[in-house]
Design a protein around this motif. Structure first.
Motif, PDB file in Angstrom:
ATOM      1  N   VAL A   1      -1.988  14.606 -29.400  1.00 58.09           N
ATOM      2  CA  VAL A   1      -1.641  14.509 -30.473  1.00 58.09           C
ATOM      3  C   VAL A   1       0.188  14.066 -30.556  1.00 58.09           C
ATOM      4  N   ALA A   2       0.707  14.448 -29.480  1.00 63.53           N
ATOM      5  CA  ALA A   2       2.231  14.137 -29.319  1.00 63.53           C
ATOM      6  C   ALA A   2       2.415  12.770 -29.067  1.00 63.53           C
ATOM      7  N   GLU A   3       1.574  12.219 -28.036  1.00 65.86           N
ATOM      8  CA  GLU A   3       1.631  10.823 -27.850  1.00 65.86           C
ATOM      9  C   GLU A   3       1.432   9.782 -28.838  1.00 65.86           C
ATOM     10  N   CYS A   4       0.778  10.221 -29.832  1.00 65.92           N
ATOM     11  CA  CYS A   4       0.323   9.074 -30.806  1.00 65.92           C
ATOM     12  C   CYS A   4       1.624   8.577 -31.678  1.00 65.92           C
ATOM     13  N   PRO A   5       2.078   7.352 -31.342  1.00 68.55           N
ATOM     14  CA  PRO A   5       3.350   6.890 -32.476  1.00 68.55           C
ATOM     15  C   PRO A   5       2.996   6.896 -33.693  1.00 68.55           C
ATOM     16  N   ALA A   6       1.715   6.604 -34.094  1.00 71.62           N
ATOM     17  CA  ALA A   6       1.367   6.797 -35.508  1.00 71.62           C
ATOM     18  C   ALA A   6       0.810   8.000 -35.972  1.00 71.62           C
ATOM     19  N   GLU A   7       1.090   9.079 -35.447  1.00 76.83           N
ATOM     20  CA  GLU A   7       0.617  10.526 -35.744  1.00 76.83           C
ATOM     21  C   GLU A   7      -0.531  10.329 -36.653  1.00 76.83           C
ATOM     22  N   ALA A   8      -1.718   9.695 -35.975  1.00 73.40           N
ATOM     23  CA  ALA A   8      -2.798   9.595 -36.697  1.00 73.40           C
ATOM     24  C   ALA A   8      -3.952  10.515 -35.922  1.00 73.40           C
ATOM     25  N   ILE A   9      -3.580  11.396 -35.080  1.00 73.78           N
ATOM     26  CA  ILE A   9      -4.560  12.218 -34.313  1.00 73.78           C
ATOM     27  C   ILE A   9      -4.187  13.659 -35.113  1.00 73.78           C
ATOM     28  N   PHE A  10      -5.442  14.398 -35.450  1.00 73.40           N
ATOM     29  CA  PHE A  10      -5.292  15.798 -35.674  1.00 73.40           C
ATOM     30  C   PHE A  10      -6.685  16.559 -35.363  1.00 73.40           C
ATOM     31  N   ALA A  11      -6.220  17.943 -35.223  1.00 71.74           N
ATOM     32  CA  ALA A  11      -7.456  18.774 -34.804  1.00 71.74           C
ATOM     33  C   ALA A  11      -8.353  18.791 -36.068  1.00 71.74           C
ATOM     34  N   GLU A  12      -9.693  18.850 -35.463  1.00 76.89           N
ATOM     35  CA  GLU A  12     -10.727  18.615 -36.825  1.00 76.89           C
ATOM     36  C   GLU A  12     -10.506  19.337 -37.751  1.00 76.89           C
ATOM     37  N   ASP A  13     -10.064  20.863 -37.794  1.00 78.50           N
ATOM     38  CA  ASP A  13      -9.759  21.688 -38.950  1.00 78.50           C
ATOM     39  C   ASP A  13      -8.618  21.290 -39.853  1.00 78.50           C
ATOM     40  N   ASP A  14      -7.654  20.580 -39.325  1.00 78.37           N
ATOM     41  CA  ASP A  14      -6.360  20.126 -39.831  1.00 78.37           C
ATOM     42  C   ASP A  14      -6.368  18.738 -40.251  1.00 78.37           C
ATOM     43  N   VAL A  15      -7.485  18.176 -40.292  1.00 74.31           N
ATOM     44  CA  VAL A  15      -7.687  16.671 -40.806  1.00 74.31           C
ATOM     45  C   VAL A  15      -7.434  16.605 -42.295  1.00 74.31           C
ATOM     46  N   PRO A  16      -6.567  15.884 -42.608  1.00 65.12           N
ATOM     47  CA  PRO A  16      -6.370  16.051 -44.228  1.00 65.12           C
ATOM     48  C   PRO A  16      -7.283  15.488 -45.263  1.00 65.12           C
ATOM     49  N   ALA A  17      -7.422  16.301 -46.309  1.00 68.82           N
ATOM     50  CA  ALA A  17      -8.502  16.161 -47.242  1.00 68.82           C
ATOM     51  C   ALA A  17      -9.011  15.064 -47.389  1.00 68.82           C
ATOM     52  N   ASP A  18      -7.990  13.691 -47.842  1.00 69.69           N
ATOM     53  CA  ASP A  18      -8.412  12.516 -47.928  1.00 69.69           C
ATOM     54  C   ASP A  18      -8.748  11.652 -46.633  1.00 69.69           C
ATOM     55  N   GLN A  19      -8.982  12.384 -45.518  1.00 75.71           N
ATOM     56  CA  GLN A  19      -9.261  11.645 -44.085  1.00 75.71           C
ATOM     57  C   GLN A  19     -10.748  12.301 -43.557  1.00 75.71           C
ATOM     58  N   GLN A  20     -11.079  13.079 -44.479  1.00 76.46           N
ATOM     59  CA  GLN A  20     -12.581  13.817 -43.858  1.00 76.46           C
ATOM     60  C   GLN A  20     -13.744  12.909 -43.285  1.00 76.46           C
ATOM     61  N   GLU A  21     -13.492  11.790 -43.806  1.00 76.92           N
ATOM     62  CA  GLU A  21     -14.557  10.803 -43.331  1.00 76.92           C
ATOM     63  C   GLU A  21     -14.447  10.579 -42.005  1.00 76.92           C
ATOM     64  N   TYR A  22     -13.096  10.710 -41.411  1.00 76.73           N
ATOM     65  CA  TYR A  22     -13.022  10.271 -40.173  1.00 76.73           C
ATOM     66  C   TYR A  22     -13.378  11.279 -39.139  1.00 76.73           C
ATOM     67  N   ILE A  23     -13.973  12.346 -39.508  1.00 77.03           N
ATOM     68  CA  ILE A  23     -14.488  13.355 -38.471  1.00 77.03           C
ATOM     69  C   ILE A  23     -15.928  12.748 -38.171  1.00 77.03           C
ATOM     70  N   GLU A  24     -16.540  12.403 -38.979  1.00 77.15           N
ATOM     71  CA  GLU A  24     -17.877  11.664 -38.854  1.00 77.15           C
ATOM     72  C   GLU A  24     -17.805  10.343 -38.295  1.00 77.15           C
ATOM     73  N   LEU A  25     -16.986   9.598 -38.695  1.00 72.03           N
ATOM     74  CA  LEU A  25     -16.634   8.211 -38.198  1.00 72.03           C
ATOM     75  C   LEU A  25     -16.139   8.256 -36.627  1.00 72.03           C
ATOM     76  N   ASN A  26     -15.511   9.162 -36.253  1.00 70.61           N
ATOM     77  CA  ASN A  26     -15.281   9.264 -34.789  1.00 70.61           C
ATOM     78  C   ASN A  26     -16.455   9.395 -33.962  1.00 70.61           C
ATOM     79  N   ALA A  27     -17.455  10.563 -34.672  1.00 71.72           N
ATOM     80  CA  ALA A  27     -18.433  10.797 -33.846  1.00 71.72           C
ATOM     81  C   ALA A  27     -19.649   9.819 -33.731  1.00 71.72           C
ATOM     82  N   ARG A  28     -19.575   9.146 -34.811  1.00 71.24           N
ATOM     83  CA  ARG A  28     -20.428   7.765 -34.828  1.00 71.24           C
ATOM     84  C   ARG A  28     -20.138   6.801 -34.039  1.00 71.24           C
ATOM     85  N   LEU A  29     -18.769   6.393 -33.941  1.00 71.43           N
ATOM     86  CA  LEU A  29     -18.276   5.167 -33.190  1.00 71.43           C
ATOM     87  C   LEU A  29     -18.114   5.410 -31.911  1.00 71.43           C
ATOM     88  N   ALA A  30     -18.184   6.818 -31.316  1.00 69.18           N
ATOM     89  CA  ALA A  30     -17.972   7.108 -30.071  1.00 69.18           C
ATOM     90  C   ALA A  30     -19.289   7.015 -29.393  1.00 69.18           C
TER      91      ALA A  30
END
Length: 107
Positions: free
Chosen positions: A47-76
């Motif tokens: 989290v602290a290393e990301c210059p884009a501040e793009a990494i969040f704990a699953e419970d803290d993912v902003p409301a408009d970014q919720q699709e990324y929870i499933e997207l990360n799992a699928r792409l992995a």
């Protein structure tokens, strides 16, 4: 709980986070990184290393970014693991902070 890479990583793909991950849970696509939720140990180091501040704990993912929870799992499941830092995309600094990049994600 796992950590999730969100929209701001698209077209940036800084890999500072990869360098500090003790379990190699990051996967790499053409213009985005994702976190394998089955491998992430919730250490928070990325989290602290990301210059884009793009990494969040699953419970803290902003409301408009919720699709990324499933997207990360699928792409992995289909993208290769990345285990060491690489140069960011050439346009990373220019794209850092831009919104509405979801349609630009290359899967």
């Amino acid at each position: 709980m796992t950590y999730v890479v969100t929209e701001n990583c698209i077209q940036c793909k800084y890999t500072d986070c990869v360098d500090v991950c003790p379990v190699d849970c990051f996967v790499e696509g053409p213009n985005f990184l994702a976190i394998d939720p089955d491998e992430c140990i919730d250490c928070t180091l990325c989290v602290a290393e990301c210059p884009a501040e793009a990494i969040f704990a699953e419970d803290d993912v902003p409301a408009d970014q919720q699709e990324y929870i499933e997207l990360n799992a699928r792409l992995a499941k289909v993208w290769p693991t990345i285990t060491s830092k690489k140069d960011a995309l050439p346009e990373a600094d220019e794209n850092n902070g831009k919104t509405g990049k979801r349609d630009l994600l290359v899967e």
